[in-house]
Design a protein around this motif. Structure first.
Motif, PDB file in Angstrom:
ATOM      1  N   LEU A 163       2.697 -10.598 -16.156  1.00 42.71           N
ATOM      2  CA  LEU A 163       4.146 -10.022 -16.343  1.00 42.71           C
ATOM      3  C   LEU A 163       5.012 -10.702 -15.566  1.00 42.71           C
ATOM      4  CD1 LEU A 163       2.607  -6.141 -16.863  1.00 42.71           C
ATOM      5  CD2 LEU A 163       3.312  -7.844 -18.489  1.00 42.71           C
ATOM      6  N   ARG A 205       6.445  -0.748 -16.815  1.00 43.42           N
ATOM      7  CA  ARG A 205       7.364  -0.726 -15.673  1.00 43.42           C
ATOM      8  C   ARG A 205       7.843  -2.186 -15.425  1.00 43.42           C
ATOM      9  NH1 ARG A 205       9.052   2.144 -11.414  1.00 43.42           N
ATOM     10  NH2 ARG A 205       8.953   0.739  -9.511  1.00 43.42           N
ATOM     11  N   ILE A 242      13.289   2.838  -8.778  1.00 38.84           N
ATOM     12  CA  ILE A 242      13.679   1.339  -8.989  1.00 38.84           C
ATOM     13  C   ILE A 242      14.753   1.184  -7.826  1.00 38.84           C
ATOM     14  CG2 ILE A 242      12.684   0.803 -11.269  1.00 38.84           C
ATOM     15  CD1 ILE A 242      15.396   1.345 -12.234  1.00 38.84           C
ATOM     16  N   ILE A 283      14.898   0.087  -4.802  1.00 39.24           N
ATOM     17  CA  ILE A 283      14.737  -1.094  -4.092  1.00 39.24           C
ATOM     18  C   ILE A 283      15.189  -2.549  -5.211  1.00 39.24           C
ATOM     19  CG2 ILE A 283      13.393  -2.786  -2.873  1.00 39.24           C
ATOM     20  CD1 ILE A 283      11.331  -0.485  -2.386  1.00 39.24           C
ATOM     21  N   PHE A 319      10.572  -1.297   1.711  1.00 43.59           N
ATOM     22  CA  PHE A 319       9.191  -0.962   1.322  1.00 43.59           C
ATOM     23  C   PHE A 319       8.754  -2.526   0.687  1.00 43.59           C
ATOM     24  CE2 PHE A 319       5.386   0.134  -1.025  1.00 43.59           C
ATOM     25  CZ  PHE A 319       4.560   0.553   0.108  1.00 43.59           C
ATOM     26  N   VAL A 346       6.002  -4.765  -4.698  1.00 43.76           N
ATOM     27  CA  VAL A 346       5.456  -5.871  -5.585  1.00 43.76           C
ATOM     28  C   VAL A 346       6.691  -6.475  -6.401  1.00 43.76           C
ATOM     29  CG1 VAL A 346       3.813  -6.743  -6.891  1.00 43.76           C
ATOM     30  CG2 VAL A 346       3.071  -5.365  -5.072  1.00 43.76           C
ATOM     31  N   GLU A 389       1.100  -9.778  -2.170  1.00 38.55           N
ATOM     32  CA  GLU A 389       0.200  -9.857  -3.046  1.00 38.55           C
ATOM     33  C   GLU A 389      -0.124 -11.501  -3.778  1.00 38.55           C
ATOM     34  OE1 GLU A 389       1.274  -7.249  -2.484  1.00 38.55           O
ATOM     35  OE2 GLU A 389       0.102  -5.663  -2.928  1.00 38.55           O
ATOM     36  N   THR A 430      -4.324  -0.137  -4.163  1.00 34.10           N
ATOM     37  CA  THR A 430      -4.200   1.118  -5.214  1.00 34.10           C
ATOM     38  C   THR A 430      -5.082   1.036  -6.454  1.00 34.10           C
ATOM     39  OG1 THR A 430      -2.860   2.908  -5.765  1.00 34.10           O
ATOM     40  CG2 THR A 430      -1.873   0.593  -5.692  1.00 34.10           C
ATOM     41  N   ASP A 431      -5.049  -0.366  -7.152  1.00 33.42           N
ATOM     42  CA  ASP A 431      -5.372  -0.415  -8.356  1.00 33.42           C
ATOM     43  C   ASP A 431      -6.777  -0.286  -8.467  1.00 33.42           C
ATOM     44  OD1 ASP A 431      -2.822  -0.513  -9.217  1.00 33.42           O
ATOM     45  OD2 ASP A 431      -2.978  -2.683  -9.768  1.00 33.42           O
ATOM     46  N   ILE A 442       0.081   4.691  -1.866  1.00 31.45           N
ATOM     47  CA  ILE A 442       0.916   3.983  -2.674  1.00 31.45           C
ATOM     48  C   ILE A 442       1.651   4.971  -3.635  1.00 31.45           C
ATOM     49  CG2 ILE A 442       1.574   1.837  -4.101  1.00 31.45           C
ATOM     50  CD1 ILE A 442       0.756   1.189  -1.017  1.00 31.45           C
ATOM     51  N   PHE A 443       0.707   5.573  -4.454  1.00 31.69           N
ATOM     52  CA  PHE A 443       1.223   6.461  -5.870  1.00 31.69           C
ATOM     53  C   PHE A 443       0.742   7.842  -5.431  1.00 31.69           C
ATOM     54  CE2 PHE A 443       1.069   2.140  -7.849  1.00 31.69           C
ATOM     55  CZ  PHE A 443       2.605   1.902  -7.929  1.00 31.69           C
ATOM     56  N   ARG A 489      -1.915   9.548  -8.190  1.00 35.41           N
ATOM     57  CA  ARG A 489      -2.930   8.690  -8.956  1.00 35.41           C
ATOM     58  C   ARG A 489      -4.314   9.415  -8.670  1.00 35.41           C
ATOM     59  NH1 ARG A 489      -3.013   2.118  -8.535  1.00 35.41           N
ATOM     60  NH2 ARG A 489      -2.526   2.108 -10.809  1.00 35.41           N
TER      61      ARG A 489
HETATM   62  C1  UD1 Z   1       2.633  -3.236  -8.923  1.00 36.82           C
HETATM   63  C2  UD1 Z   1       1.450  -3.491  -9.779  1.00 36.82           C
HETATM   64  C3  UD1 Z   1       0.645  -2.275  -9.965  1.00 36.82           C
HETATM   65  C4  UD1 Z   1       0.164  -1.816  -8.591  1.00 36.82           C
HETATM   66  C5  UD1 Z   1       1.528  -1.784  -7.606  1.00 36.82           C
HETATM   67  C6  UD1 Z   1       1.016  -1.805  -6.318  1.00 36.82           C
HETATM   68  C7  UD1 Z   1       2.387  -4.945 -11.561  1.00 36.82           C
HETATM   69  C8  UD1 Z   1       2.824  -5.241 -13.018  1.00 36.82           C
HETATM   70  N1  UD1 Z   1       2.085  -3.796 -11.281  1.00 36.82           N
HETATM   71  O1  UD1 Z   1       3.594  -2.291  -9.429  1.00 36.82           O
HETATM   72  O2  UD1 Z   1      -0.411  -2.428 -10.772  1.00 36.82           O
HETATM   73  O3  UD1 Z   1      -0.375  -0.555  -8.788  1.00 36.82           O
HETATM   74  O4  UD1 Z   1       2.301  -3.227  -7.756  1.00 36.82           O
HETATM   75  O5  UD1 Z   1       0.168  -2.639  -5.705  1.00 36.82           O
HETATM   76  O6  UD1 Z   1       2.288  -6.125 -10.769  1.00 36.82           O
HETATM   77  N2  UD1 Z   1       9.036   1.856  -5.129  1.00 36.82           N
HETATM   78  C9  UD1 Z   1      10.158   2.335  -4.672  1.00 36.82           C
HETATM   79  N3  UD1 Z   1      11.383   1.840  -5.179  1.00 36.82           N
HETATM   80  C10 UD1 Z   1      11.274   0.560  -6.060  1.00 36.82           C
HETATM   81  C11 UD1 Z   1       9.980   0.123  -6.193  1.00 36.82           C
HETATM   82  C12 UD1 Z   1       9.032   0.529  -5.642  1.00 36.82           C
HETATM   83  O7  UD1 Z   1      10.258   3.605  -3.945  1.00 36.82           O
HETATM   84  O8  UD1 Z   1      12.462   0.377  -6.278  1.00 36.82           O
HETATM   85  C13 UD1 Z   1       7.617   2.412  -4.613  1.00 36.82           C
HETATM   86  C14 UD1 Z   1       6.851   3.112  -5.550  1.00 36.82           C
HETATM   87  O9  UD1 Z   1       7.344   4.147  -6.180  1.00 36.82           O
HETATM   88  C15 UD1 Z   1       5.515   2.953  -5.123  1.00 36.82           C
HETATM   89  C16 UD1 Z   1       5.501   1.747  -4.070  1.00 36.82           C
HETATM   90  O10 UD1 Z   1       6.993   1.562  -3.868  1.00 36.82           O
HETATM   91  O11 UD1 Z   1       5.312   3.827  -4.410  1.00 36.82           O
HETATM   92  C17 UD1 Z   1       5.044   0.378  -4.558  1.00 36.82           C
HETATM   93  O12 UD1 Z   1       5.407   0.104  -5.808  1.00 36.82           O
HETATM   94  P1  UD1 Z   1       5.689  -1.408  -6.082  1.00 36.82           P
HETATM   95  O13 UD1 Z   1       5.198  -2.083  -5.171  1.00 36.82           O
HETATM   96  O14 UD1 Z   1       7.040  -1.787  -6.664  1.00 36.82           O
HETATM   97  O15 UD1 Z   1       4.873  -1.486  -7.639  1.00 36.82           O
HETATM   98  P2  UD1 Z   1       4.947  -2.247  -9.153  1.00 36.82           P
HETATM   99  O16 UD1 Z   1       5.641  -3.342  -8.574  1.00 36.82           O
HETATM  100  O17 UD1 Z   1       5.406  -1.114  -9.925  1.00 36.82           O
END
Ligand code: UD1
Length: 411
Positions: A25, A89, A120, A122, A158, A161, A187, A300-301, A323-324, A327
């Motif tokens: 992605l 997402r 979103i 960050i 934080f 990813v 990662e 977490t996945d 993380i979530f 979940r």
């Molecule tokens: C990516 C993965 C997903 C995995 C996750 C954590 C992809 C397409 N998806 O998701 O499979 O479960 O990493 O390993 O790669 N957060 C904020 N603000 C932000 C962004 C994130 O608060 O702007 C929080 C999220 O709500 C969550 C945590 O940070 O609690 C981790 O999110 P993030 O690492 O961004 O995950 P994704 O990139 O969405």
């Protein structure tokens, strides 16, 4: 879509993992940096990948497929994709690159699994530091590129990813700017993204560590690139083999991405890794304590699937999801099958070993549906799983692969 699974299967044989969803992605979003010819190999056939391809195509990217190679190029891009609902997402990763290329981008607010708040902020804060204005209006998100800074340091609050990837992709093409990102996610998929961007001429250093430095460049070259294997798919098959007392060989995954194998070995799993395959043998699993965390922590996945493993382990296990916050959709389903699980906030206590009996199950998010599918494979009797097609978002050819290792599954 409903699937029926006849349980008590002892899986055996070989399974090949596909290209990683979570590398594909961001790599697809990074296609936008380069109008020239990009050839991607091992792009997995997944619903989430199709969604990203749909968005790219709507923005003006020409996509051709010949056998297993996808080619991308474009002459002009359109920044307003607000008429396309975003089911994933990762669509947010297009915002910075599209705004930079077209001046202004509008996307529908990113969708995805319903496993927590998933803000979103960050991403938005990072883009603002790179010289963009960003506005969220009801179900849309808009970004406009104003002025490039010369040098900018961005510390992520934080290690997200997606935000790490979004800022890497966007900064890579800001030729006037040098960006230092800190507290980045580490990662392996981020390392793959760096490898992809750098092989087209980007100047990025540090992916896989908390500090990433990006010197923007003004032009990129043609590239042929093969996407890394999916470590979460591999981990799901490892857990399947362990709960089903099976013998599996899992091919197509580089051992250097498998930092979670140590954990499985510690709790009694007979899992060995070779350069590009994993061998799992029948094992006795003892109870464990595990917390999910950003890489190199436990992913977490794999948490929902690991909950199923805990149900089969000898003793009481504790699983903490960091993380979530939401979940745990699989917990209710596993309880229907006979699991003994108590939830307290983001912690669950799992009593093992328990026998599963067949049930009518409901798939919720992607990994939760994977967990209930694993449980159905070992349960006594015939289970049905509603929303089984959620798995098509992240598990390539799942029904076919399961059938090949002995699972009796009817779609
Ligand atoms: C990516 C993965 C997903 C995995 C996750 C954590 C992809 C397409 N998806 O998701 O499979 O479960 O990493 O390993 O790669 N957060 C904020 N603000 C932000 C962004 C994130 O608060 O702007 C929080 C999220 O709500 C969550 C945590 O940070 O609690 C981790 O999110 P993030 O690492 O961004 O995950 P994704 O990139 O969405």
């Amino acid at each position: 879509m409903r699937a029926a699974i006849i349980g008590e299967t002892k899986v055996r044989g070989e399974v090949e993992v596909g290209g990683a969803k979570n590398a594909s992605l961001p790599i697809l979003a990074a296609v936008l940096v380069n109008s020239k010819n990009i050839n991607l190999k091992r792009l997995p056939s997944l619903a989430d990948v199709d969604e990203m391809l749909k968005l790219l195509s709507a923005s003006g990217v020409k996509i051709l497929r010949k056998d297993d190679i996808f080619s991308f190029s474009y002459s002009e891009l359109k920044g307003d994709l607000s008429d396309i609902p975003s089911k994933i997402r990762a669509s947010i990763l297009l915002l910075g690159p599209l705004a930079l290329k077209t001046g202004k981008a509008v996307l529908s607010y990113p969708g995805g699994c319903n496993i927590g708040k998933r803000p979103i902020d960050i991403h938005i804060q990072g883009l603002k530091k790179l010289g963009f204005t960003v506005d969220v209006e009801e179900e849309f998100i808009k970004a406009e590129f104003l002025k490039a800074p010369k040098e900018v340091n961005i510390k992520l609050p934080f290690p997200s990813v997606g935000a790490t990837e979004h800022l890497m992709i966007t900064s890579s093409m800001m030729s006037e700017t040098t960006v230092c990102l800190s507290n980045c996610a580490m990662e392996p998929e981020i390392v793959d993204l760096q490898r992809f961007l750098n092989s087209m001429g980007a100047k990025i250093d540090g992916a896989g560590t908390p500090n990433i430095k990006i010197k923007g460049v003004s032009s990129f070259s043609n590239v042929d690139f093969k996407i890394m294997g999916d470590r979460i798919e591999a981990g799901t098959y490892i857990i399947l083999s362990l709960i089903a007392n099976g013998s599996l060989i899992i091919n197509g995954i580089d051992r250097k991405f498998l930092n979670y194998v140590d954990f499985f070995q510690r709790i009694g799993a007979q899992v060995e890794t070779e350069k590009s395959r994993i061998i799992v043998k029948p094992s006795k699993i003892t109870s464990f304590k595990i917390s999910t965390a950003p890489y190199p922590g436990f992913p977490t996945d794999l948490q929902p699937q690991t909950t199923v493993l805990a149900c089969k382990a000898n003793g009481n296990s504790i699983i903490m999801e960091n993380i979530f916050e939401n979940r745990f959709g699989h917990v209710e389903e596993l309880i229907k099958m006979g699991a003994a699980i108590k939830r307290n906030g983001n912690i669950i206590e799992v009593k093992g070993p328990k026998k599963f009996k067949a049930a009518r199950l409901i798939g919720k998010d992607l990994r939760e549906t994977a967990a209930v599918t694993l449980a159905a494979i070992i349960a006594e009797g015939k289970s049905t799983i509603e929303n089984f097609d959620i798995l098509f978002r992240g598990y390539e050819k799942i029904a076919e692969k399961l059938q090949n290792i002995g699972v009796n599954i009817i779609l």
